[in-house]
Design a protein around this motif. Structure first.
Motif, short mmCIF file in Angstrom:
data_model
loop_
_atom_site.label_atom_id
_atom_site.label_comp_id
_atom_site.label_asym_id
_atom_site.label_seq_id
_atom_site.Cartn_x
_atom_site.Cartn_y
_atom_site.Cartn_z
N LEU A 1 0.81 -1.22 0.00
CA LEU A 1 0.00 0.00 0.00
C LEU A 1 0.85 1.27 0.00
CD1 LEU A 1 -2.72 -1.08 2.61
CD2 LEU A 1 -3.03 -0.84 0.13
N GLY A 2 2.17 1.11 0.03
CA GLY A 2 3.05 2.27 -0.02
C GLY A 2 3.27 2.93 1.33
N ARG A 3 2.98 2.21 2.42
CA ARG A 3 3.20 2.78 3.75
C ARG A 3 4.64 2.53 4.19
NH1 ARG A 3 -2.38 0.45 6.42
NH2 ARG A 3 -3.80 1.62 5.07
N ILE A 4 5.31 3.59 4.57
CA ILE A 4 6.71 3.50 4.99
C ILE A 4 6.76 3.17 6.48
CG2 ILE A 4 8.88 4.77 5.17
CD1 ILE A 4 7.85 6.48 2.80
N PRO A 5 7.43 2.08 6.88
CA PRO A 5 7.43 1.65 8.29
C PRO A 5 7.83 2.75 9.27
CG PRO A 5 8.41 -0.05 6.91
CD PRO A 5 8.18 1.14 6.02
N ASP A 6 8.90 3.50 8.99
CA ASP A 6 9.34 4.55 9.91
C ASP A 6 8.28 5.64 10.05
OD1 ASP A 6 11.71 3.30 10.47
OD2 ASP A 6 12.85 4.38 8.94
N ALA A 7 7.62 6.00 8.93
CA ALA A 7 6.57 7.01 8.98
C ALA A 7 5.37 6.50 9.77
CB ALA A 7 6.14 7.40 7.57
N GLU B 1 6.20 6.73 13.44
CA GLU B 1 6.08 8.11 13.94
C GLU B 1 4.61 8.48 14.13
OE1 GLU B 1 8.45 10.11 15.13
OE2 GLU B 1 9.66 8.30 14.83
N GLU B 2 3.75 8.03 13.21
CA GLU B 2 2.31 8.28 13.38
C GLU B 2 1.80 7.59 14.64
OE1 GLU B 2 -0.54 7.96 9.98
OE2 GLU B 2 -1.54 6.50 11.28
N ALA B 3 2.27 6.36 14.87
CA ALA B 3 1.87 5.63 16.08
C ALA B 3 2.31 6.37 17.33
CB ALA B 3 2.47 4.22 16.05
N ALA B 4 3.54 6.90 17.29
CA ALA B 4 4.03 7.67 18.44
C ALA B 4 3.20 8.93 18.64
CB ALA B 4 5.50 8.03 18.23
N ILE C 1 -16.19 18.52 -2.44
CA ILE C 1 -15.28 18.04 -1.39
C ILE C 1 -13.88 18.61 -1.66
CG2 ILE C 1 -14.09 16.02 -0.47
CD1 ILE C 1 -16.65 14.44 -0.93
N LEU C 2 -13.29 19.20 -0.64
CA LEU C 2 -11.87 19.59 -0.70
C LEU C 2 -11.08 18.51 0.03
CD1 LEU C 2 -11.73 23.44 0.11
CD2 LEU C 2 -12.02 22.31 -2.08
N HIS C 3 -10.30 17.76 -0.71
CA HIS C 3 -9.49 16.70 -0.11
C HIS C 3 -8.12 17.28 0.22
CE1 HIS C 3 -7.80 12.32 -0.38
NE2 HIS C 3 -7.38 12.97 0.69
N ILE C 4 -7.87 17.53 1.51
CA ILE C 4 -6.62 18.15 1.96
C ILE C 4 -5.57 17.06 2.18
CG2 ILE C 4 -5.61 19.83 3.54
CD1 ILE C 4 -8.19 20.73 2.05
N ARG C 5 -4.42 17.22 1.53
CA ARG C 5 -3.34 16.25 1.64
C ARG C 5 -2.09 16.89 2.23
NH1 ARG C 5 -2.64 12.78 -3.78
NH2 ARG C 5 -0.99 11.98 -2.41
N ASP C 6 -1.36 16.12 3.01
CA ASP C 6 -0.07 16.56 3.54
C ASP C 6 0.98 16.22 2.49
OD1 ASP C 6 2.31 17.02 4.83
OD2 ASP C 6 1.78 15.95 6.67
N ALA C 7 1.34 17.22 1.66
CA ALA C 7 2.27 16.98 0.56
C ALA C 7 3.67 16.65 1.05
CB ALA C 7 2.32 18.20 -0.35
N ALA C 8 4.00 17.02 2.30
CA ALA C 8 5.35 16.80 2.82
C ALA C 8 5.49 15.45 3.53
CB ALA C 8 5.72 17.92 3.79
N HIS C 9 4.39 14.72 3.68
CA HIS C 9 4.45 13.45 4.40
C HIS C 9 4.99 12.36 3.48
CE1 HIS C 9 3.26 10.00 6.85
NE2 HIS C 9 3.07 10.84 7.85
N PRO C 10 5.91 11.52 3.97
CA PRO C 10 6.48 10.48 3.11
C PRO C 10 5.46 9.44 2.63
CG PRO C 10 7.19 10.22 5.41
CD PRO C 10 6.54 11.56 5.31
#
Length: 433
Positions: free
Chosen positions: A21-27, A30-33, A287-296
């Motif tokens: 799914l393209g999820r980076i383990p370290d990212a 950090e989300e979990a933290a 709908i405005l879909h807001i994305r975090d462009a800086a998130h890995p």
């Protein structure tokens, strides 16, 4: 002396599907933290555990459980207030076995998110929704584990015959509380429906801000509306929907709605419990879909939000993709080029600095223009209220003075036209193509 904070060990389970799914383990770690910090826990350590096949007894393999036991024992020697957070969903048996093995409290992902929601909820509706989700979750946690869960004696105890088990009694009580809260939420939902009905009498279209939690929805909402909605750099900073009216460059008024942030694999208890809140998304025109462009893991977060929108059956609504936080990018041009090549409506902005935000309302105007049609009205010169209403609600492109009337060509949609006719009558509007 202050109350000592609770320490925790955060464990992110890295499943094979996460890589697909393209999820980076370290990212993800950090989300979990971030989830743990959101309820004031002190993080002692963070771990990533790779897992291909779950253990029915403990989710984690015996090797990981044993290895973590030694580490957890060291933390327990240092503090009595310690909890292990596993960022995956545990069934009741797995949670119970881990707590027995590690001799401390274990919270799974759903339980942690419920804790955050309980801390964030402010309105009566938000509190009820959290209570409903929590009780639904608790009901699924009822397992046979202690001796007091043996069968109770029926009636007055001295009369023979088995009664209900403690589990059955607890489940019955929880079910009764759930039904009571559901009735209250239905009452609030009916009130919301009435409010939406009242809004339909005023031709203001609705624009809903959706996105992954901490993508910057509330910051953008504040910038566009001048409001002061909480926009701290925390996961799930917004729970209760907030609505404000803004005017587009076309002079048309729209209502912006800030909604709860989504998260990967959002627990079904939360989707069901927050259905009343998410109804605002279902009622939106755009709908405005807001994305975090800086998130890995920005693309993975996009797909997580899209999955929830599909569950709500709103994925086909007109959508503008907003790439936020460009102030954190080292090379903005890569994103700018991506936005230019986008098939759909898209913008790159920074809600924090304001860069590019001036284009959002312009793009919303363009989106609404696609649904607009030209109507020609002959308004009696004595009916100034109708003329003023047309100028206020629509876009007047042609004005002609006639002998006994004013002829106006107005751009708006058929909903606006119907509202006008209902309020002022039929002035022989002629539809042009």
């Amino acid at each position: 002396m202050g109350i000592p904070s609770t320490s925790c060990l955060v464990i992110h389970i890295n499943w094979p599907k996460h890589n697909e799914l393209g999820r980076i383990p370290d990212a993800c770690l950090e989300e979990a933290a971030g989830l743990a910090l959101a309820i004031g826990l002190e993080i002692s350590a963070k771990r990533i555990v790779k897992l291909r096949k779950p253990s029915p007894k403990t989710l984690l393999g015996i090797g990981s459980v044993t290895e973590l036991s030694a580490e957890i024992s060291q933390y327990l020697n240092q503090t009595q207030k310690f909890v292990v957070i596993i960022i995956s969903n545990l069934n009741p048996v797995q949670q119970q076995n881990l707590e027995r093995t590690w001799n401390c409290k274990v919270i799974d992902r759903t339980g942690l998110i419920l804790e955050i929601f309980a801390a964030r909820a402010k309105t009566r509706e938000g509190i009820l929704q959290v209570q409903l989700a929590s009780l639904t979750y608790q009901r699924s946690r009822l397992v046979r584990s202690w001796t007091h869960l043996e069968r109770q004696r029926g009636g007055l105890q001295f009369i023979g015959g088995p009664g209900e088990t403690q589990i059955e009694s607890d489940r019955r009580l929880l079910s009764a509380r759930i039904r009571k809260i559901e009735r209250k939420i239905k009452g609030i939902s009916r009130t919301r429906k009435l409010h939406r009905g009242a809004r339909k009498n005023i031709p203001s279209l609705i624009v809903a801000l959706v996105g992954y939690t901490n993508a910057g929805k509330s910051t953008l909402f504040n910038r566009l509306t001048g409001a002061s909605v909480s926009s701290s750099n925390q996961l799930f900073a917004t729970l209760d929907p907030t609505m404000r009216k803004v005017q587009l460059p076309s002079k048309q008024s729209v209502i912006l709605s800030d909604t709860v942030g989504f998260v990967s694999d959002l627990p079904h208890e939360l989707i069901n419990s927050f259905h009343a809140t998410l109804e605002e998304v279902k009622e939106a025109d755009i709908i405005l879909h807001i994305r975090d462009a800086a998130h890995p893991s920005s693309d993975a977060q996009y797909n997580d939000v899209l999955r929830v929108l599909k569950e709500l059956r709103v994925e086909k609504k007109p959508t503008i993709e907003i790439f936020n936080k460009i102030d954190l990018l080292e090379n903005k041009m890569i994103l700018f080029n991506r936005v230019k090549r986008s098939d759909g409506a898209a913008l790159a902005i920074s809600a924090k600095t304001g860069e590019g935000c001036e284009n959002i309302l312009k793009m919303i105007s363009k989106q609404f223009m696609f649904n607009e049609t030209k109507f020609i009205y002959d308004i009696p010169i004595t009916n100034g209220a109708a003329v003023a209403w047309l100028y206020d609600r629509g876009t007047v492109s042609v004005y002609k003075n006639k002998r006994h009337s004013i002829q106006l060509t107005v751009n708006w949609d058929e909903i606006d036209a119907a509202q006008f006719e209902k309020k002022f009558g039929n002035f022989e509007a002629k539809l042009t193509h």
